[in-house]
Design a protein around this motif. Structure first.
Motif, mmCIF file in Angstrom:
data_model
loop_
_atom_site.group_PDB
_atom_site.id
_atom_site.type_symbol
_atom_site.label_atom_id
_atom_site.label_comp_id
_atom_site.label_asym_id
_atom_site.label_seq_id
_atom_site.Cartn_x
_atom_site.Cartn_y
_atom_site.Cartn_z
ATOM 1 N N LEU A 131 -41.885 11.900 22.525
ATOM 2 C CA LEU A 131 -40.590 12.538 22.755
ATOM 3 C C LEU A 131 -40.340 13.664 21.764
ATOM 4 O O LEU A 131 -39.808 14.719 22.130
ATOM 5 N N TYR A 158 -32.239 9.645 21.740
ATOM 6 C CA TYR A 158 -32.608 10.713 22.660
ATOM 7 C C TYR A 158 -31.676 10.723 23.865
ATOM 8 O O TYR A 158 -31.227 9.673 24.315
ATOM 9 N N GLY A 193 -37.174 14.671 25.959
ATOM 10 C CA GLY A 193 -37.874 14.949 24.720
ATOM 11 C C GLY A 193 -37.209 16.059 23.927
ATOM 12 O O GLY A 193 -36.271 16.732 24.383
#
Length: 208
Positions: A131, A158, A193
């Motif tokens: 990521l 994330y 990501g």
């Protein structure tokens, strides 16, 4: 610190500050007790194709991470150098269910780790490594309890969301879903990501 270049091209604008909390995905997959020995034997036969991963930080200095790329899929292996054993691996699979354009940016990770090495943060470190290098991840139709817990943890760091995937088309469902929508096999969770925003993800994957 040097890092291994992924076989994908990404740019890296800054991430937004918010981090949504995930709902619970279907937890009904038992990974079983498959041995890692056959995987390790196949890995030994590919020594010249493996690369070290200096950008991946593992807490145990006795472990080594190596990877290879084949047909657009990334294979990450974690070895215990003291016992010359494979303790686990993660494969970042292509998703044939996606359109060709969307599939360029998304991989579906699958992991198997020896029970003695589970809950030590190894899979989490590998997922974060991917990521942080700009790879977007998408869950499969079902998850094991361990995978579910890992995705929940990662979604606090994330940007995450849910999408409906059918007929090679992604349709955005929101940051949270529940009820019958959550239980549907077409409902997938995604993690963005480094360098991705939701707006860019929708544009690049043509998500409705």
């Amino acid at each position: 610190m040097t890092s291994l270049a992924l076989p994908f091209a990404f740019s890296f604008p800054s991430l937004p500050d918010w981090r949504p909390r995930p709902a619970e995905l279907r937890i009904d997959v038992d990974p079983g007790k498959a041995t890692l020995a056959p995987v390790h034997e196949r890995m030994r036969a590919l020594r010249d194709r493996l690369q070290d991963m200096p950008g991946l930080v593992l807490d145990d200095p006795g472990l080594r991470a190596r990877c290879r790329e084949a047909d657009g899929e990334l294979y990450v292996y974690i070895e215990d150098l003291r016992s010359d054993r494979l303790v686990g691996y993660t494969v970042f699979n292509r998703l044939i269910e996606l359109s060709r354009r969307a599939e360029r940016h998304i991989r579906a990770p699958h992991s198997q780790y020896d029970p003695a090495w589970q809950r030590r943060g190894l899979a989490s470190a590998v997922y974060r490594w991917a990521l942080d290098r700009g790879l977007c991840l998408m869950s499969g139709a079902r998850q094991s309890p361990g995978a579910h817990a890992l995705w929940q943890s990662l979604s606090s760091r994330y940007e995450a969301g849910f999408a409906d995937l059918r007929n090679k088309q992604l349709s955005y469902l929101g940051r949270e879903v529940e009820g019958e929508t959550l239980a549907g096999l077409h409902t997938r969770m995604f993690l963005l990501g480094e360098g991705w925003t939701l707006e860019r993800f929708r544009l690049e994957t043509q998500m409705a």
